[in-house]
Design a protein around this motif. Structure first.
Motif, PDB file in Angstrom:
ATOM      1  N   ILE A 237      39.484  54.038  64.277  1.00 14.02           N
ATOM      2  CA  ILE A 237      38.679  53.110  63.484  1.00 14.02           C
ATOM      3  C   ILE A 237      37.351  53.759  63.109  1.00 14.02           C
ATOM      4  O   ILE A 237      36.716  54.421  63.937  1.00 14.02           O
ATOM      5  CB  ILE A 237      38.421  51.812  64.279  1.00 14.02           C
ATOM      6  N   VAL A 238      36.932  53.562  61.854  1.00  7.50           N
ATOM      7  CA  VAL A 238      35.607  53.995  61.429  1.00  7.50           C
ATOM      8  C   VAL A 238      34.635  52.869  61.773  1.00  7.50           C
ATOM      9  O   VAL A 238      34.615  51.822  61.124  1.00  7.50           O
ATOM     10  CB  VAL A 238      35.563  54.307  59.922  1.00  7.50           C
ATOM     11  N   ARG A 239      33.873  53.063  62.814  1.00  4.94           N
ATOM     12  CA  ARG A 239      32.999  52.013  63.323  1.00  4.94           C
ATOM     13  C   ARG A 239      32.027  51.520  62.246  1.00  4.94           C
ATOM     14  O   ARG A 239      31.392  52.321  61.551  1.00  4.94           O
ATOM     15  CB  ARG A 239      32.201  52.527  64.515  1.00  4.94           C
ATOM     16  N   GLY A 240      31.919  50.209  62.139  1.00  4.39           N
ATOM     17  CA  GLY A 240      30.952  49.603  61.244  1.00  4.39           C
ATOM     18  C   GLY A 240      31.334  49.608  59.782  1.00  4.39           C
ATOM     19  O   GLY A 240      30.580  49.078  58.945  1.00  4.39           O
ATOM     20  N   SER A 241      32.493  50.145  59.448  1.00  6.65           N
ATOM     21  CA  SER A 241      32.881  50.248  58.038  1.00  6.65           C
ATOM     22  C   SER A 241      33.208  48.894  57.410  1.00  6.65           C
ATOM     23  O   SER A 241      33.306  48.793  56.178  1.00  6.65           O
ATOM     24  CB  SER A 241      34.077  51.197  57.889  1.00  6.65           C
ATOM     25  N   HIS A 242      33.358  47.857  58.226  1.00  2.00           N
ATOM     26  CA  HIS A 242      33.627  46.527  57.679  1.00  2.00           C
ATOM     27  C   HIS A 242      32.437  45.989  56.894  1.00  2.00           C
ATOM     28  O   HIS A 242      32.575  45.016  56.140  1.00  2.00           O
ATOM     29  CB  HIS A 242      33.999  45.554  58.797  1.00  2.00           C
ATOM     30  N   LYS A 243      31.272  46.626  57.037  1.00  3.37           N
ATOM     31  CA  LYS A 243      30.076  46.192  56.314  1.00  3.37           C
ATOM     32  C   LYS A 243      29.697  47.155  55.185  1.00  3.37           C
ATOM     33  O   LYS A 243      28.666  46.968  54.540  1.00  3.37           O
ATOM     34  CB  LYS A 243      28.904  46.065  57.288  1.00  3.37           C
ATOM     35  N   SER A 244      30.513  48.150  54.952  1.00  2.00           N
ATOM     36  CA  SER A 244      30.191  49.144  53.940  1.00  2.00           C
ATOM     37  C   SER A 244      30.256  48.548  52.534  1.00  2.00           C
ATOM     38  O   SER A 244      31.138  47.745  52.221  1.00  2.00           O
ATOM     39  CB  SER A 244      31.151  50.330  54.036  1.00  2.00           C
ATOM     40  N   ASN A 245      29.347  48.969  51.669  1.00  2.00           N
ATOM     41  CA  ASN A 245      29.324  48.534  50.274  1.00  2.00           C
ATOM     42  C   ASN A 245      29.783  49.635  49.324  1.00  2.00           C
ATOM     43  O   ASN A 245      29.682  49.489  48.104  1.00  2.00           O
ATOM     44  CB  ASN A 245      27.918  48.088  49.893  1.00  2.00           C
ATOM     45  N   PHE A 246      30.283  50.722  49.879  1.00  2.00           N
ATOM     46  CA  PHE A 246      30.744  51.842  49.071  1.00  2.00           C
ATOM     47  C   PHE A 246      32.195  52.162  49.431  1.00  2.00           C
ATOM     48  O   PHE A 246      32.630  51.977  50.569  1.00  2.00           O
ATOM     49  CB  PHE A 246      29.871  53.078  49.306  1.00  2.00           C
ATOM     50  N   LYS A 247      32.928  52.668  48.452  1.00  2.00           N
ATOM     51  CA  LYS A 247      34.323  53.020  48.713  1.00  2.00           C
ATOM     52  C   LYS A 247      34.388  54.194  49.673  1.00  2.00           C
ATOM     53  O   LYS A 247      33.501  55.060  49.705  1.00  2.00           O
ATOM     54  CB  LYS A 247      35.040  53.341  47.409  1.00  2.00           C
ATOM     55  N   CYS A 248      35.456  54.210  50.458  1.00  2.00           N
ATOM     56  CA  CYS A 248      35.636  55.269  51.448  1.00  2.00           C
ATOM     57  C   CYS A 248      36.110  56.545  50.746  1.00  2.00           C
ATOM     58  O   CYS A 248      37.127  56.532  50.034  1.00  2.00           O
ATOM     59  CB  CYS A 248      36.665  54.842  52.491  1.00  2.00           C
ATOM     60  N   PRO A 249      35.394  57.664  50.917  1.00  4.41           N
ATOM     61  CA  PRO A 249      35.809  58.924  50.281  1.00  4.41           C
ATOM     62  C   PRO A 249      37.188  59.367  50.754  1.00  4.41           C
ATOM     63  O   PRO A 249      37.538  59.219  51.928  1.00  4.41           O
ATOM     64  CB  PRO A 249      34.726  59.916  50.722  1.00  4.41           C
ATOM     65  N   PRO A 250      37.996  59.946  49.859  1.00  6.33           N
ATOM     66  CA  PRO A 250      39.350  60.380  50.230  1.00  6.33           C
ATOM     67  C   PRO A 250      39.391  61.327  51.417  1.00  6.33           C
ATOM     68  O   PRO A 250      40.307  61.266  52.233  1.00  6.33           O
ATOM     69  CB  PRO A 250      39.856  61.055  48.950  1.00  6.33           C
ATOM     70  N   ALA A 251      38.407  62.207  51.541  1.00  7.58           N
ATOM     71  CA  ALA A 251      38.419  63.168  52.652  1.00  7.58           C
ATOM     72  C   ALA A 251      38.279  62.474  53.998  1.00  7.58           C
ATOM     73  O   ALA A 251      38.821  62.943  55.007  1.00  7.58           O
ATOM     74  CB  ALA A 251      37.301  64.192  52.464  1.00  7.58           C
ATOM     75  N   ILE A 252      37.549  61.351  54.041  1.00  3.45           N
ATOM     76  CA  ILE A 252      37.436  60.581  55.281  1.00  3.45           C
ATOM     77  C   ILE A 252      38.751  59.870  55.559  1.00  3.45           C
ATOM     78  O   ILE A 252      39.206  59.800  56.706  1.00  3.45           O
ATOM     79  CB  ILE A 252      36.261  59.597  55.194  1.00  3.45           C
ATOM     80  N   LYS A 253      39.396  59.346  54.503  1.00  2.34           N
ATOM     81  CA  LYS A 253      40.686  58.679  54.686  1.00  2.34           C
ATOM     82  C   LYS A 253      41.735  59.640  55.241  1.00  2.34           C
ATOM     83  O   LYS A 253      42.627  59.244  55.989  1.00  2.34           O
ATOM     84  CB  LYS A 253      41.175  58.090  53.363  1.00  2.34           C
ATOM     85  N   ARG A 254      41.634  60.904  54.865  1.00  7.40           N
ATOM     86  CA  ARG A 254      42.609  61.897  55.330  1.00  7.40           C
ATOM     87  C   ARG A 254      42.186  62.555  56.645  1.00  7.40           C
ATOM     88  O   ARG A 254      42.831  63.476  57.113  1.00  7.40           O
ATOM     89  CB  ARG A 254      42.807  62.965  54.247  1.00  7.40           C
ATOM     90  N   TYR A 255      41.087  62.108  57.211  1.00  6.99           N
ATOM     91  CA  TYR A 255      40.578  62.629  58.482  1.00  6.99           C
ATOM     92  C   TYR A 255      40.217  64.116  58.353  1.00  6.99           C
ATOM     93  O   TYR A 255      40.403  64.914  59.258  1.00  6.99           O
ATOM     94  CB  TYR A 255      41.606  62.428  59.598  1.00  6.99           C
ATOM     95  N   GLU A 256      39.650  64.454  57.194  1.00  9.91           N
ATOM     96  CA  GLU A 256      39.242  65.824  56.934  1.00  9.91           C
ATOM     97  C   GLU A 256      37.725  65.990  56.991  1.00  9.91           C
ATOM     98  O   GLU A 256      37.235  67.119  57.041  1.00  9.91           O
ATOM     99  CB  GLU A 256      39.742  66.270  55.562  1.00  9.91           C
ATOM    100  N   SER A 257      37.001  64.869  56.979  1.00  9.21           N
ATOM    101  CA  SER A 257      35.546  64.932  56.915  1.00  9.21           C
ATOM    102  C   SER A 257      34.938  63.819  57.754  1.00  9.21           C
ATOM    103  O   SER A 257      35.547  62.752  57.921  1.00  9.21           O
ATOM    104  CB  SER A 257      35.088  64.794  55.455  1.00  9.21           C
ATOM    105  N   ALA A 258      33.734  64.073  58.296  1.00 12.62           N
ATOM    106  CA  ALA A 258      32.984  63.069  59.056  1.00 12.62           C
ATOM    107  C   ALA A 258      33.827  62.450  60.169  1.00 12.62           C
ATOM    108  O   ALA A 258      33.728  61.248  60.442  1.00 12.62           O
ATOM    109  CB  ALA A 258      32.445  61.989  58.118  1.00 12.62           C
ATOM    110  N   THR A 259      34.643  63.264  60.815  1.00 10.32           N
ATOM    111  CA  THR A 259      35.547  62.746  61.844  1.00 10.32           C
ATOM    112  C   THR A 259      34.806  62.207  63.061  1.00 10.32           C
ATOM    113  O   THR A 259      35.368  61.416  63.830  1.00 10.32           O
ATOM    114  CB  THR A 259      36.530  63.834  62.298  1.00 10.32           C
ATOM    115  N   GLU A 260      33.557  62.598  63.215  1.00 10.97           N
ATOM    116  CA  GLU A 260      32.790  62.094  64.353  1.00 10.97           C
ATOM    117  C   GLU A 260      32.507  60.600  64.247  1.00 10.97           C
ATOM    118  O   GLU A 260      32.155  59.954  65.239  1.00 10.97           O
ATOM    119  CB  GLU A 260      31.468  62.859  64.493  1.00 10.97           C
ATOM    120  N   HIS A 261      32.690  60.029  63.059  1.00 10.05           N
ATOM    121  CA  HIS A 261      32.474  58.594  62.869  1.00 10.05           C
ATOM    122  C   HIS A 261      33.755  57.785  63.092  1.00 10.05           C
ATOM    123  O   HIS A 261      33.727  56.554  63.053  1.00 10.05           O
ATOM    124  CB  HIS A 261      31.927  58.326  61.468  1.00 10.05           C
TER     125      HIS A 261
END
Length: 382
Positions: free
Chosen positions: A241-265
């Motif tokens: 789970i991407v913590r806190g993303s339920h409050k995001s106002n921006f679309k999730c970048p494809p690289a995060i969806k593929r677990y290629e970027s910002a994996t620490e989140h």
């Protein structure tokens, strides 16, 4: 007449037998109010007593039907859920319960389907693709299995440990939205590209999955339970789970969806068999490839508010327009309440009791409104 099932029923039986619900000040109102006061004096005021008082006053309005119970979700879990978009409820199911789940799965192994080819859930040669060959395995239909294999799966619908979360996050009259699904990962199995989230790929609000906090209340348009049947250690994979993303106002970048970027989140919780992860579908989430040595088993349930619907599973029975008869046959009253079609609580919708033990019927609609609807619409409800 107001009907209440569960242990509170006896407290109202005498009042129901003598009082007709009409308008405030009508004959019998005093006796009915006294019955409510009696229920309250015995610690039942938040459930039956308040409903009796509302009925005695002739009230059947949105505010009354949407907030009939006092919150019993732990304050710590409220904070964690609002902050992160999920919370882990520990030790909901015992070892004996888990054994019953596994026995049902093993008895229906021939109905398991593995996702291969175009049904795979990840792109090739990505961090989520696993060994590139082993697909996720799915199994459903267990609510309609023959007894006793169906029983543990049905217990989830109105479990005493879980009802407080459903009342707080989805609301009274909550309903089963999707056909529940068991997902299994063998060693090396692929994960699932991250999905859900508060924002669509075009940047619009993803309102069918939406999470909101307004007027002191959290509310989820689609709430998920991940009932874990096997242990998951940190780093083994599984639900992430991407913590806190339920409050995001921006679309999730494809690289995060593929677990290629910002994996620490992205957080993969360590879970024991019998724990339940409760999360809003507005939280961006996915599945990591399975690195454990044994098969991972996890059941997904999704619930929606009383008058919401995302899935169409409740239309599967072509004759009745509801869930298949095999799903509801032999269910308890509380379980049956969760299987109702979407409509507003004020329209005589029954609710699961706060402790999961039976159901409570709120004050019925005023008779003059029912009579008017019959005259205009030729039926009891508009």
């Amino acid at each position: 007449m107001l009907r209440a099932f569960s242990r509170t029923a006896a407290a109202a039986a005498q009042a129901r037998s003598h009082v007709a619900l009409t308008s405030p000040g009508a004959p019998g109102t005093t006796a009915f109010t006294a019955a409510a006061a009696s229920a309250a004096s015995r610690g039942l005021g938040n459930v039956l007593g308040n409903n009796l008082l509302r009925a005695a006053r002739g009230m059947c309005h949105d505010a009354e039907s949407l907030s009939p119970f006092t919150s019993t979700m732990p304050d710590e879990d409220k904070f964690l859920f609002d902050t992160n978009g999920f919370v882990v409820v520990r030790n909901v199911f015992s070892k004996d319960d888990i054994a019953r789940f596994h026995a049902g799965i093993d008895a229906h192994a021939e109905h398991v389907h593995e996702r291969k080819g175009q049904l795979r859930l990840t792109a090739a040669k990505t961090p989520l693709s696993g060994d590139g060959k082993t697909g996720r395995k799915d199994l459903a239909g267990f609510l309609g299995w023959a007894a006793p294999h169906r029983e543990p799966w049905r217990d989830v619908l109105a479990h005493p440990r879980l009802v407080p979360y459903l009342h707080e996050l989805v609301g009274p009259g909550y309903r089963l939205d999707h056909n529940p699904l068991l997902i299994m990962q063998d060693p090396g199995a692929e994960g699932f590209e991250f999905h859900g989230g508060s924002t669509l790929d075009n940047g619009d609000w993803n309102h069918p999955l939406g999470y909101s906090f307004m007027h002191g209340k959290m509310r989820c348009n689609l709430l998920a339970f991940a009932v874990h049947l096997t242990d998951v250690k940190e780093g083994e994979g599984g639900l992430c789970i991407v913590r806190g993303s339920h409050k995001s106002n921006f679309k999730c970048p494809p690289a995060i969806k593929r677990y290629e970027s910002a994996t620490e989140h992205s957080y993969q919780p360590a879970i024991n068999a019998g724990d339940v992860v409760i999360f809003t579908e507005a939280t961006t989430h996915g599945t990591l490839p399975w690195k454990g040595t044994d098969q991972r088993r996890n059941i997904i349930y999704r619930f929606s508010p009383a008058n919401n619907a995302y899935g169409r599973g409740y239309t599967l029975d072509l004759e009745t327009g509801g869930w298949p008869a095999s799903y509801t046959e032999g269910m308890t009253e509380a379980q049956q309440a969760v299987m109702h079609m979407p409509y507003h609580p004020r329209l005589n919708r029954i609710a699961v009791a706060p402790d999961g033990n039976g159901v409570v019927h709120p004050a019925k609609r005023e008779q003059h409104k029912v009579d008017f609807d019959r005259a205009v619409f030729k039926q009891d409800y508009f």
